[in-house]
Design a protein around this motif. Structure first.
Motif, PDB file in Angstrom:
ATOM      1  N   CYS A  92       0.860  -1.177   0.000  1.00  0.00           N
ATOM      2  CA  CYS A  92       0.000   0.000   0.000  1.00  0.00           C
ATOM      3  C   CYS A  92       0.895   1.225   0.000  1.00  0.00           C
ATOM      4  N   ALA A  93       0.688   2.073  -0.966  1.00  0.00           N
ATOM      5  CA  ALA A  93       1.502   3.285  -1.071  1.00  0.00           C
ATOM      6  C   ALA A  93       0.887   4.371  -0.203  1.00  0.00           C
ATOM      7  N   LEU A  94       1.167   4.316   1.073  1.00  0.00           N
ATOM      8  CA  LEU A  94       0.616   5.304   1.981  1.00  0.00           C
ATOM      9  C   LEU A  94       1.389   6.608   1.874  1.00  0.00           C
ATOM     10  N   PRO A  95       0.694   7.708   1.692  1.00  0.00           N
ATOM     11  CA  PRO A  95       1.384   8.984   1.553  1.00  0.00           C
ATOM     12  C   PRO A  95       2.101   9.407   2.835  1.00  0.00           C
ATOM     13  N   ILE A  96       1.709   8.826   3.972  1.00  0.00           N
ATOM     14  CA  ILE A  96       2.344   9.240   5.218  1.00  0.00           C
ATOM     15  C   ILE A  96       3.667   8.515   5.465  1.00  0.00           C
ATOM     16  N   PRO A 119      -2.702   2.304  -4.234  1.00  0.00           N
ATOM     17  CA  PRO A 119      -2.569   3.670  -3.725  1.00  0.00           C
ATOM     18  C   PRO A 119      -3.600   3.921  -2.628  1.00  0.00           C
ATOM     19  N   TYR A 120      -3.276   4.832  -1.740  1.00  0.00           N
ATOM     20  CA  TYR A 120      -4.233   5.164  -0.684  1.00  0.00           C
ATOM     21  C   TYR A 120      -5.483   5.767  -1.300  1.00  0.00           C
ATOM     22  N   ASP A 121      -6.606   5.412  -0.742  1.00  0.00           N
ATOM     23  CA  ASP A 121      -7.890   5.947  -1.177  1.00  0.00           C
ATOM     24  C   ASP A 121      -8.795   6.043   0.049  1.00  0.00           C
ATOM     25  N   ARG A 122      -9.600   7.034   0.090  1.00  0.00           N
ATOM     26  CA  ARG A 122     -10.526   7.249   1.214  1.00  0.00           C
ATOM     27  C   ARG A 122     -11.472   6.052   1.417  1.00  0.00           C
ATOM     28  N   VAL A 123     -11.672   5.255   0.372  1.00  0.00           N
ATOM     29  CA  VAL A 123     -12.584   4.114   0.451  1.00  0.00           C
ATOM     30  C   VAL A 123     -12.139   3.113   1.522  1.00  0.00           C
ATOM     31  N   PHE A 124     -10.829   3.047   1.814  1.00  0.00           N
ATOM     32  CA  PHE A 124     -10.352   2.150   2.871  1.00  0.00           C
ATOM     33  C   PHE A 124     -10.955   2.548   4.222  1.00  0.00           C
ATOM     34  N   THR A 125     -10.897   3.821   4.529  1.00  0.00           N
ATOM     35  CA  THR A 125     -11.449   4.316   5.788  1.00  0.00           C
ATOM     36  C   THR A 125     -12.959   4.153   5.818  1.00  0.00           C
ATOM     37  N   ASP A 126     -13.612   4.497   4.714  1.00  0.00           N
ATOM     38  CA  ASP A 126     -15.071   4.379   4.650  1.00  0.00           C
ATOM     39  C   ASP A 126     -15.510   2.927   4.849  1.00  0.00           C
ATOM     40  N   ALA A 127     -14.790   1.987   4.257  1.00  0.00           N
ATOM     41  CA  ALA A 127     -15.123   0.569   4.410  1.00  0.00           C
ATOM     42  C   ALA A 127     -14.917   0.123   5.858  1.00  0.00           C
ATOM     43  N   GLN A 128     -13.829   0.576   6.480  1.00  0.00           N
ATOM     44  CA  GLN A 128     -13.579   0.226   7.881  1.00  0.00           C
ATOM     45  C   GLN A 128     -14.692   0.742   8.779  1.00  0.00           C
ATOM     46  N   VAL A 129     -15.102   1.981   8.574  1.00  0.00           N
ATOM     47  CA  VAL A 129     -16.169   2.570   9.374  1.00  0.00           C
ATOM     48  C   VAL A 129     -17.460   1.767   9.193  1.00  0.00           C
ATOM     49  N   SER A 130     -17.678   1.255   7.996  1.00  0.00           N
ATOM     50  CA  SER A 130     -18.863   0.445   7.710  1.00  0.00           C
ATOM     51  C   SER A 130     -18.694  -1.017   8.111  1.00  0.00           C
ATOM     52  N   ARG A 131     -17.525  -1.340   8.652  1.00  0.00           N
ATOM     53  CA  ARG A 131     -17.208  -2.704   9.099  1.00  0.00           C
ATOM     54  C   ARG A 131     -17.366  -3.726   7.979  1.00  0.00           C
ATOM     55  N   THR A 132     -16.781  -3.398   6.851  1.00  0.00           N
ATOM     56  CA  THR A 132     -16.829  -4.288   5.703  1.00  0.00           C
ATOM     57  C   THR A 132     -15.523  -4.187   4.922  1.00  0.00           C
ATOM     58  N   SER A 133     -15.306  -5.114   4.033  1.00  0.00           N
ATOM     59  CA  SER A 133     -14.089  -5.062   3.220  1.00  0.00           C
ATOM     60  C   SER A 133     -14.259  -4.026   2.114  1.00  0.00           C
ATOM     61  N   VAL A 134     -13.161  -3.596   1.555  1.00  0.00           N
ATOM     62  CA  VAL A 134     -13.198  -2.599   0.487  1.00  0.00           C
ATOM     63  C   VAL A 134     -13.973  -3.136  -0.713  1.00  0.00           C
ATOM     64  N   VAL A 135     -13.746  -4.396  -1.081  1.00  0.00           N
ATOM     65  CA  VAL A 135     -14.423  -4.937  -2.267  1.00  0.00           C
ATOM     66  C   VAL A 135     -15.920  -5.135  -2.037  1.00  0.00           C
ATOM     67  N   GLU A 136     -16.343  -5.293  -0.789  1.00  0.00           N
ATOM     68  CA  GLU A 136     -17.775  -5.361  -0.500  1.00  0.00           C
ATOM     69  C   GLU A 136     -18.385  -3.960  -0.440  1.00  0.00           C
ATOM     70  N   TYR A 137     -17.598  -3.001  -0.010  1.00  0.00           N
ATOM     71  CA  TYR A 137     -18.084  -1.640   0.184  1.00  0.00           C
ATOM     72  C   TYR A 137     -18.217  -0.876  -1.130  1.00  0.00           C
ATOM     73  N   SER A 138     -17.280  -1.112  -2.037  1.00  0.00           N
ATOM     74  CA  SER A 138     -17.199  -0.297  -3.242  1.00  0.00           C
ATOM     75  C   SER A 138     -16.928  -1.171  -4.460  1.00  0.00           C
ATOM     76  N   ASP A 139     -17.411  -0.719  -5.607  1.00  0.00           N
ATOM     77  CA  ASP A 139     -17.060  -1.398  -6.852  1.00  0.00           C
ATOM     78  C   ASP A 139     -16.194  -0.482  -7.725  1.00  0.00           C
ATOM     79  N   GLY A 140     -15.506   0.432  -7.079  1.00  0.00           N
ATOM     80  CA  GLY A 140     -14.666   1.403  -7.774  1.00  0.00           C
ATOM     81  C   GLY A 140     -13.314   0.839  -8.181  1.00  0.00           C
TER      82      GLY A 140
END
Length: 86
Positions: free
Chosen positions: A8-12, A36-57
């Protein structure tokens, strides 16, 4: 045995991604992808789901392609091991 790794290419902390990739090259571990880092990681965590379940982006598509690649690598490894044990 480690077949492949993704980073994961974290900008920090991009130095850590570089160190991981360097170590992989030196030890023969294939890098199967870079995410690359994307806000979808945080959004998926908050929703208690995986990124691929949370988004189809694009990030989910990239993760899915990487998983398919790792699955193929593991299948080849299993076939290789079974041929050597005969």
């Amino acid at each position: 045995n480690v077949t492949g790794v993704q980073t994961c290419a974290l900008p920090i902390y991009p130095e850590m991604s570089s160190r991981i990739e360097k170590h992989c090259r030196e030890t023969g571990v294939e890098i199967v992808g870079r995410i690359p880092y994307d806000r979808v990681f945080t959004d998926a965590q908050v929703s208690r789901t995986s990124v691929v379940e949370y988004s189809d982006g694009p990030i989910s598509e990239k993760i899915s392609r990487m998983w398919e690649r790792v699955s193929r690598m593991l299948e080849l490894d299993i076939v290789s091991r079974s041929q050597h044990s005969v």
